[in-house]
Design a protein around this motif. Structure first.
Motif, PDB file in Angstrom:
ATOM      1  N   ILE A  44     -23.229 -10.958  -1.647  1.00 21.05           N
ATOM      2  CA  ILE A  44     -22.353 -11.439  -3.612  1.00 21.05           C
ATOM      3  C   ILE A  44     -22.851 -13.234  -3.298  1.00 21.05           C
ATOM      4  N   VAL A  45     -23.574 -13.006  -4.391  1.00 18.88           N
ATOM      5  CA  VAL A  45     -23.826 -14.726  -4.592  1.00 18.88           C
ATOM      6  C   VAL A  45     -23.602 -14.030  -6.755  1.00 18.88           C
ATOM      7  N   MET A  46     -22.599 -14.591  -6.422  1.00 15.62           N
ATOM      8  CA  MET A  46     -21.862 -14.882  -8.541  1.00 15.62           C
ATOM      9  C   MET A  46     -20.720 -15.382  -8.759  1.00 15.62           C
ATOM     10  N   GLY A  79     -32.016  -3.953   4.014  1.00 12.69           N
ATOM     11  CA  GLY A  79     -33.454  -4.650   4.376  1.00 12.69           C
ATOM     12  C   GLY A  79     -33.066  -5.796   3.487  1.00 12.69           C
ATOM     13  N   LEU A  80     -32.056  -5.911   2.479  1.00 14.56           N
ATOM     14  CA  LEU A  80     -31.863  -6.804   1.053  1.00 14.56           C
ATOM     15  C   LEU A  80     -30.973  -7.220   1.410  1.00 14.56           C
ATOM     16  N   HIS A  81     -30.592  -8.082   1.772  1.00 13.10           N
ATOM     17  CA  HIS A  81     -29.199  -8.445   2.028  1.00 13.10           C
ATOM     18  C   HIS A  81     -28.090  -9.639   1.105  1.00 13.10           C
ATOM     19  N   TYR A  82     -28.327  -9.877   0.620  1.00 14.20           N
ATOM     20  CA  TYR A  82     -28.013 -10.572  -1.402  1.00 14.20           C
ATOM     21  C   TYR A  82     -28.177  -9.562  -1.944  1.00 14.20           C
ATOM     22  N   CYS A  83     -27.206  -9.642  -3.456  1.00 11.03           N
ATOM     23  CA  CYS A  83     -27.415  -9.383  -4.295  1.00 11.03           C
ATOM     24  C   CYS A  83     -26.660 -10.044  -5.044  1.00 11.03           C
ATOM     25  N   VAL A  84     -27.179 -10.471  -6.201  1.00 12.97           N
ATOM     26  CA  VAL A  84     -27.598 -11.967  -7.003  1.00 12.97           C
ATOM     27  C   VAL A  84     -27.297 -12.119  -8.292  1.00 12.97           C
ATOM     28  N   PRO A  92     -31.003  -7.146  -6.019  1.00 14.25           N
ATOM     29  CA  PRO A  92     -30.927  -6.853  -4.032  1.00 14.25           C
ATOM     30  C   PRO A  92     -31.909  -7.952  -4.533  1.00 14.25           C
ATOM     31  N   SER A  93     -31.945  -8.642  -3.040  1.00 17.34           N
ATOM     32  CA  SER A  93     -32.884  -9.754  -3.098  1.00 17.34           C
ATOM     33  C   SER A  93     -32.876  -9.586  -1.592  1.00 17.34           C
ATOM     34  N   ALA A  94     -33.833 -10.539  -1.423  1.00 21.98           N
ATOM     35  CA  ALA A  94     -34.050 -11.211   0.467  1.00 21.98           C
ATOM     36  C   ALA A  94     -33.126 -12.746   0.619  1.00 21.98           C
TER      37      ALA A  94
END
Length: 139
Positions: A44-46, A79-84, A92-94
């Motif tokens: 998680i990018v927050m 397959g999308l290992h980030y939540c931005v 969801p993001s790669a």
């Protein structure tokens, strides 16, 4: 409530259904078991400020905000290992970067192709007759 306390509560909430750790400022690594029994890992990018804004402005309630984070994380495609963090959502993001919104990209391309502008604003009466308009002349 201050941002640090809300951030700590978010980490504690994530640890109730997974294993979460802050690995850098604004970065939480989370592993959890999905409904099929598979262990998924997401970052998680927050920032704490973004979380505070999300929890306070959108939800006004910590529990509802934390449940929404859980929903967004668990609904992210495999397959999308980030939540931005985007505006009041986790996207969801790669990569750890916020992905480009296809609709925004299309509008930017239209604006690039038509620097004079595109589209017109019109005011009509009840019968549909144009009373006033604003925008570039139709070509």
């Amino acid at each position: 409530m201050n941002d640090d306390r809300l951030w700590e509560r978010l980490l504690a909430s994530l640890n109730h259904w997974g294993n979460a750790a802050e690995v850098a400022p604004g970065r939480i690594e989370l592993s959890y078991e999905d409904e099929d029994g598979l262990v998924r890992q997401v970052e998680i990018v927050m920032t704490a400020d973004e979380w505070s804004d999300f929890a306070g402005t959108i939800w006004g309630d910590f529990g509802d905000a934390a449940n929404d984070v859980k929903r967004m994380v668990t609904e992210a495609p495999l397959g999308l290992h980030y939540c931005v963090y985007g505006t009041y959502e986790l996207v969801p993001s790669a990569t750890p970067e916020l992905p480009v919104d296809p609709e925004d990209a299309a509008m930017e391309e239209m604006a690039r192709q038509h620097p004079e502008g595109f589209g017109r604003w019109v005011v009509t009466d009840e019968a549909g007759h144009v009373l006033d308009e604003l925008g570039p002349e139709p070509g």
